[in-house]
Enzyme design. Structure first.
Site, PDB file in Angstrom:
ATOM      1  N   HIS A 165       0.865  -1.171   0.000  1.00 37.07           N
ATOM      2  CA  HIS A 165       0.000   0.000   0.000  1.00 37.07           C
ATOM      3  C   HIS A 165       0.909   1.230   0.000  1.00 37.07           C
ATOM      4  CE1 HIS A 165      -3.850  -1.983   1.829  1.00 37.07           C
ATOM      5  NE2 HIS A 165      -3.400  -2.618   0.748  1.00 37.07           N
ATOM      6  N   GLU A 169       1.216   3.761   2.039  1.00 37.06           N
ATOM      7  CA  GLU A 169       1.812   4.087   3.334  1.00 37.06           C
ATOM      8  C   GLU A 169       2.843   3.043   3.764  1.00 37.06           C
ATOM      9  OE1 GLU A 169      -2.649   5.219   3.441  1.00 37.06           O
ATOM     10  OE2 GLU A 169      -1.392   3.646   2.605  1.00 37.06           O
ATOM     11  N   CYS A 203      -5.488   2.059   6.022  1.00 35.31           N
ATOM     12  CA  CYS A 203      -6.136   0.846   6.512  1.00 35.31           C
ATOM     13  C   CYS A 203      -5.466   0.398   7.814  1.00 35.31           C
ATOM     14  CB  CYS A 203      -6.058  -0.257   5.457  1.00 35.31           C
ATOM     15  SG  CYS A 203      -4.380  -0.909   5.229  1.00 35.31           S
ATOM     16  N   CYS A 246      -1.740  -0.360   7.383  1.00 37.12           N
ATOM     17  CA  CYS A 246      -0.948   0.865   7.262  1.00 37.12           C
ATOM     18  C   CYS A 246      -0.845   1.588   8.595  1.00 37.12           C
ATOM     19  CB  CYS A 246      -1.546   1.766   6.184  1.00 37.12           C
ATOM     20  SG  CYS A 246      -1.407   1.054   4.522  1.00 37.12           S
TER      21      CYS A 246
END
Length: 195
Positions: free
Chosen positions: A85, A87, A115, A118
């Site tokens: 992701h 991040e 999320c 993250c």
């Protein structure tokens, strides 16, 4: 047979209609600053570039003292690594390059609400401030995904696990939702990966 075909068409129409309706954006968090808007704009520029190249519409920008230290976009499709992701990818790539004091003085700008995975990366990196653009429930609506009546939001995660981390957002959600809508219109729901 006709009944099954009709039922399938109605179900597809319902999904397309749900995706087509972009929800009303939430107002900007009043604690956002002009500098926050500047760097969120950069995060959204990265999302636009990602969408152009068929990547998921997520980005992260790491900023310290008004200067961008690092940028990253979601690369889970191209790497086949579900942990990539925006991040987590940024933190994985750049945390070895900065000491803990530097990371603690940074703000992480996430184009969409981080999320739970993250959030864990943010917490353990030592970053003390996060500004996010689009809330997860809002972009899930754009995608046509079901939304939990009790979503687990970044504020709750951080309040319970790392209350010293300041969470700010949403910010510029209207612009971010538009990018999610463009992505969905261009690539469809099948291209999405639930975060």
């Amino acid at each position: 047979m006709r009944f099954l075909l009709l039922a399938g068409c109605l179900a597809l129409t319902a999904v397309v209609s749900a995706r087509a309706a972009t929800p009303a954006p939430l107002p900007d968090d009043p604690s956002c600053t002009a500098e926050d808007r500047k760097f969120m704009l950069r995060a959204l520029e990265l999302v636009r570039e990602s969408v152009t190249h068929g990547l998921h519409p997520f980005s992260a920008v790491l900023v310290k003292d008004g200067k961008v230290l690092a940028e990253y976009v979601n690369r889970s499709d191209t790497t086949h690594d579900v942990t990539q992701h925006a991040e987590t990818g940024l933190i994985s790539m750049y945390s070895p390059k900065f000491d803990r004091a530097t990371l603690a003085a940074c703000t992480l700008y996430a184009s969409s609400e981080p999320c739970t995975m993250c959030c864990g990366s943010i917490r353990f990196s030592g970053i003390k401030r996060v500004v996010y653009g689009v809330t997860e429930t809002q972009f899930l609506r754009v995608w046509g995904y079901p939304v939990s009546p009790h979503p687990l939001e970044i504020r709750e995660i951080m309040a319970r696990t790392a209350p010293e981390i300041q969470v700010v957002g949403p910010l510029m959600e209207s612009e971010g939702l538009q990018l999610h809508a463009e992505y969905t219109a261009k690539y469809g729901a099948a291209h999405h990966q639930v975060r």
